[in-house]
Write a protein that holds these residues in place. Structure first.
Motif, PDB file in Angstrom:
ATOM      1  N   MET A   1       0.830  -1.204   0.000  1.00 53.71           N
ATOM      2  CA  MET A   1       0.000   0.000   0.000  1.00 53.71           C
ATOM      3  C   MET A   1       0.858   1.244   0.000  1.00 53.71           C
ATOM      4  O   MET A   1       2.006   1.230   0.406  1.00 53.71           O
ATOM      5  CB  MET A   1      -0.895   0.000   1.218  1.00 53.71           C
ATOM      6  N   SER A   2       0.300   2.306  -0.452  1.00 50.62           N
ATOM      7  CA  SER A   2       1.031   3.567  -0.429  1.00 50.62           C
ATOM      8  C   SER A   2       0.106   4.669   0.015  1.00 50.62           C
ATOM      9  O   SER A   2      -1.099   4.512   0.055  1.00 50.62           O
ATOM     10  CB  SER A   2       1.558   3.884  -1.823  1.00 50.62           C
ATOM     11  N   GLY A   3       0.700   5.796   0.352  1.00 46.90           N
ATOM     12  CA  GLY A   3      -0.080   6.942   0.792  1.00 46.90           C
ATOM     13  C   GLY A   3      -0.846   7.541  -0.366  1.00 46.90           C
ATOM     14  O   GLY A   3      -0.666   7.149  -1.521  1.00 46.90           O
ATOM     15  N   PRO A   4      -1.708   8.483  -0.051  1.00 46.76           N
ATOM     16  CA  PRO A   4      -2.552   9.054  -1.091  1.00 46.76           C
ATOM     17  C   PRO A   4      -1.758   9.807  -2.154  1.00 46.76           C
ATOM     18  O   PRO A   4      -2.259  10.047  -3.217  1.00 46.76           O
ATOM     19  CB  PRO A   4      -3.472   9.993  -0.316  1.00 46.76           C
ATOM     20  N   GLU A   5      -0.532  10.145  -1.827  1.00 45.59           N
ATOM     21  CA  GLU A   5       0.292  10.846  -2.806  1.00 45.59           C
ATOM     22  C   GLU A   5       1.230   9.885  -3.527  1.00 45.59           C
ATOM     23  O   GLU A   5       2.172  10.313  -4.164  1.00 45.59           O
ATOM     24  CB  GLU A   5       1.095  11.945  -2.117  1.00 45.59           C
TER      25      GLU A   5
ATOM     26  N   HIS B   1       5.830  15.330 -13.645  1.00 42.82           N
ATOM     27  CA  HIS B   1       4.676  15.507 -12.760  1.00 42.82           C
ATOM     28  C   HIS B   1       4.915  16.717 -11.850  1.00 42.82           C
ATOM     29  O   HIS B   1       4.032  17.545 -11.655  1.00 42.82           O
ATOM     30  CB  HIS B   1       4.467  14.249 -11.927  1.00 42.82           C
ATOM     31  N   SER B   2       6.119  16.797 -11.312  1.00 41.60           N
ATOM     32  CA  SER B   2       6.442  17.903 -10.420  1.00 41.60           C
ATOM     33  C   SER B   2       6.280  19.225 -11.133  1.00 41.60           C
ATOM     34  O   SER B   2       5.757  20.190 -10.594  1.00 41.60           O
ATOM     35  CB  SER B   2       7.875  17.760  -9.916  1.00 41.60           C
TER      36      SER B   2
ATOM     37  N   ARG C   1       8.455  11.536 -12.756  1.00 41.17           N
ATOM     38  CA  ARG C   1       8.195  12.313 -11.549  1.00 41.17           C
ATOM     39  C   ARG C   1       8.538  13.785 -11.772  1.00 41.17           C
ATOM     40  O   ARG C   1       7.833  14.673 -11.330  1.00 41.17           O
ATOM     41  CB  ARG C   1       9.010  11.756 -10.380  1.00 41.17           C
TER      42      ARG C   1
ATOM     43  N   ASN D   1       6.774   6.645  -1.511  1.00 40.66           N
ATOM     44  CA  ASN D   1       7.852   7.549  -1.142  1.00 40.66           C
ATOM     45  C   ASN D   1       8.738   7.838  -2.342  1.00 40.66           C
ATOM     46  O   ASN D   1       9.281   6.920  -2.929  1.00 40.66           O
ATOM     47  CB  ASN D   1       8.642   6.854  -0.032  1.00 40.66           C
ATOM     48  N   PRO D   2       8.901   9.090  -2.740  1.00 36.86           N
ATOM     49  CA  PRO D   2       9.670   9.391  -3.949  1.00 36.86           C
ATOM     50  C   PRO D   2      11.114   8.941  -3.844  1.00 36.86           C
ATOM     51  O   PRO D   2      11.755   8.689  -4.859  1.00 36.86           O
ATOM     52  CB  PRO D   2       9.564  10.908  -4.071  1.00 36.86           C
ATOM     53  N   MET D   3      11.626   8.852  -2.636  1.00 36.90           N
ATOM     54  CA  MET D   3      13.011   8.437  -2.495  1.00 36.90           C
ATOM     55  C   MET D   3      13.183   6.951  -2.813  1.00 36.90           C
ATOM     56  O   MET D   3      14.272   6.465  -2.924  1.00 36.90           O
ATOM     57  CB  MET D   3      13.487   8.703  -1.072  1.00 36.90           C
TER      58      MET D   3
ATOM     59  N   VAL E   1       2.691  20.102 -11.434  1.00 42.97           N
ATOM     60  CA  VAL E   1       2.123  20.520 -10.153  1.00 42.97           C
ATOM     61  C   VAL E   1       2.571  21.928  -9.787  1.00 42.97           C
ATOM     62  O   VAL E   1       1.773  22.768  -9.401  1.00 42.97           O
ATOM     63  CB  VAL E   1       2.500  19.526  -9.038  1.00 42.97           C
TER      64      VAL E   1
END
Lengths: 328, 306
Positions: free
Chosen positions: A20-24, A42-43, A39, A27-29, A46
């Motif tokens: 599972m992962s967070g809503p965002e 995407h950044s 990414r 972890n990008p790292m 944003v």
């Protein structure tokens, strides 16, 4: 890979990493290198959107030029290697120039030496081994005597709960009986009002210690339990059961584990002090430098872009990478 | 962040008379009608008596388990806090069981807990307290037994969970002799205190010069208790470019974090280890959401179903 600290109901179950992962998103790292470009795009999208947001009137002057920051951030994200000032340096977050990195590494070496033992003191790893031995022995004891211990604790809890309730009932009855006595005695009434006032103040500031003191004083005012009260409660609830022999041994092992824990912590405190002294940095600067160096190593490990570092920092960190990997 | 705030702990009550004001800053929240400023350093409340209506109005609580829900806020602040995302968890201790977990790596003895390693039945988990090299800082009580002794300091706070699930707070030095230990199931300490005495901001956070750095910004994590007895846990992340900059040391100051907790309705609150340590899990199974940290920690506060 991990050893589990199994202590009663708080056994830590270290399961394989969940998917599972967070809503965002993850972890990008931890992104695979192939995702870095996606990414970055995407950044960029944003931050461009963010640039279009209106800024609250009162805060505008202090928030600064959002559009410029967004452009800077986008440029950095697209650059692969971090460009420009990614971090606002202050008295805690210092730029990791070659000289400062040298200070940080000196501090880390001083800490390592202290943790490895000096002046005939046992090393931290030796202390950990002793602590773990006590912990594991306690776990084994609990495993082999768990049923007896749990049965005892359940029964002891039931008895204690019953006795507390019974004594509370008797206390309430004494309070009721004492009320007329207090109301007709000006000295007792004054004392009662003072206690009420103190209790209200202690309640407001969540002062548990003071509340317990007040409770004890109130008990004195109302009258303490009599021998007859205790006999009644004994008849109703019985006495606490005799603990199984293994429990004393378990308590002893857990106390030993706690003592080693305290010694370990003391050694770590001393090592941290020596690290700070050896680095010439402040405690906060040292901690932040260490944290950022760890962040850099994570980026290296995951082959991520060096977001959050200046070019100067990346060059300095690259040059000392092997030492940092060894020390952190 | 493993900041050994010696200054915070040792000098919190000392120092010269502080200057009268906080470093200039302001906080705004994104609402359906745009950004709305809700806090200014120049007019910072010293006593929070109720949630801030602007913040409360934009919180959309999403339940993830019985007694556990969460919401998000987008804040705009000064300097590098120009975009800060705040994840707020709300936990009802009467509907879950709260406990502390520890984990250390074999061999190295390093701290080894992360949200990825949280017990499968956990419906909420967060790193608890602060820590030294591998050991937790301050007081730790596990299963009613003192695991580590209390740490000193005027801005240290202890969070206690009793056998019924009720939460208690002790601010300042813990006098263990006066604590009814039989009733404590678990406890931990952290620093600095953000709110005490029913929503009051400690004087050390009201103006610089009292041993606390009030200008430094960082990713933050804090826990508090609302007046209805629910726990509030707030985790900040830099929100400037998606998740790419999550772990940059951008975020709120300590005073702003106190304001955030007060505005969320907390009456007691304390900072936890933020920075690359800050991590939180909400919900379980496929419905779980998780904010990972970059560093493993030795101590976690975990909620499991009752």
């Amino acid at each position: 890979m991990f050893y589990l600290k199994a202590r009663g109901h708080r056994t830590v179950l270290l399961t394989p990493a969940h998917s599972m992962s967070g809503p965002e998103g993850p972890n990008p790292m931890r992104h695979a290198p192939a995702r870095s470009f996606r990414r970055a795009v995407h950044s960029l999208a944003v931050v461009c959107l963010l640039g279009a947001f209106s800024v609250p009137q009162g805060a505008a002057g202090q928030i600064g030029n959002v559009g410029k920051k967004a452009r800077d951030a986008a440029g950095r994200a697209m650059g692969g290697q971090q460009q420009g000032e990614a971090v606002q340096f202050d008295n805690v977050t210092l730029e990791l120039t070659p000289a400062r990195l040298d200070q940080l590494i000196k501090g880390l070496r001083a800490r390592r030496a202290a943790l490895d033992g000096r002046g005939g003191e046992p090393s931290v790893s030796a202390l950990r081994a002793q602590r773990d031995a006590a912990s594991n022995a306690a776990s084994e004891l609990r495993s082999s005597n768990g049923r007896d211990i749990d049965t005892y604790r359940d029964r002891a809890y039931q008895v204690k709960y019953c006795r507390d309730e019974a004594f509370n009932e008797k206390r309430n009855a004494r309070e009721e009986a004492s009320r007329n006595r207090i109301m007709s005695d000006p000295v007792l009434l004054q004392k009662f009002m003072e206690l009420s006032q103190r209790a209200a103040e202690a309640q407001q500031r969540s002062d548990t210690a003071e509340l317990l003191r007040i409770q004890a004083e109130a008990d004195n005012l109302y009258g303490k339990p009599t021998k007859a009260d205790s006999a009644d409660v004994d008849r109703k609830c019985g006495r606490s059961p005799t603990p199984p022999p293994a429990l004393a041994r378990l308590d002893s092992l857990q106390a030993l584990e706690a003592r080693f824990g305290e010694r370990l912590r003391q050694r770590e405190r001393e090592a941290d002090s020596l690290a700070v002294a050896g680095s010439g940095l402040t405690t906060e600067q040292m901690a932040m430098g260490e944290e950022r160096a760890q962040m850099y190593l994570t980026q290296v490990e995951t082959e991520s872009a060096h977001i959050g570092f200046t070019k100067t920092e990346v060059a300095a960190l690259d040059a000392r990478r092997e030492e940092l990997e060894d020390l952190l | 962040m493993r900041r050994l705030a010696v200054a915070v702990l040792a000098l919190g009550a000392a120092g010269a008379a502080p200057p009268p004001t906080l470093p200039q800053s302001a906080l705004a929240v994104w609402t359906p009608s745009g950004w709305q400023e809700w806090w200014q350093s120049a007019a910072a409340p010293r006593h929070w008596t109720a949630p801030d209506p602007t913040l409360a109005g934009v919180l959309r609580w999403r339940p993830v388990a019985d007694g556990v829900s969460w919401a998000e806020l987008r804040l705009a602040g000064s300097g590098e806090a120009w975009r800060t995302r705040v994840v707020v968890a709300r936990i009802d201790p009467r509907r879950v069981r709260l406990r502390l977990d520890t984990a250390f790596a074999a061999g190295s003895g390093r701290a080894a807990w992360s949200v990825r390693d949280a017990r499968p039945e956990a419906v909420f988990a967060v790193n608890a307290g602060q820590f030294l090299h591998s050991m937790p800082w301050g007081w730790v009580v596990l299963d009613g037994r003192q695991f580590l002794s209390p740490g000193p300091g005027p801005l240290a706070s202890a969070v206690l969970f009793d056998t019924t699930g009720a939460v208690r707070w002790m601010h300042g030095d813990v006098v263990t002799d006066s604590v009814n230990r039989a009733a404590i199931a678990a406890a931990f300490q952290s620093y600095p205190t953000l709110l005490t005495h029913d929503g009051r901001v400690p004087f050390q956070l009201q103006a610089p010069g009292a041993g606390v750095d009030l200008s430094h910004r960082d990713a933050r994590l804090a826990i508090g208790e609302a007046r209805d007895g629910t726990l509030l846990v707030a985790l900040t992340r830099f929100d400037g470019a998606g998740t790419a900059f999550d772990f940059l040391p951008f975020g709120l100051t300590t005073a702003e974090m106190a304001a955030l907790m007060g505005a969320l309705g907390a009456r007691d609150a304390v900072m936890l280890d933020g920075g690359i340590s800050g991590q939180m899990l909400l919900g379980t199974g496929d419905a779980a959401v998780r904010w990972a940290g970059l560093r493993k920690v030795p101590l976690a506060l975990v909620a499991v179903p009752r």
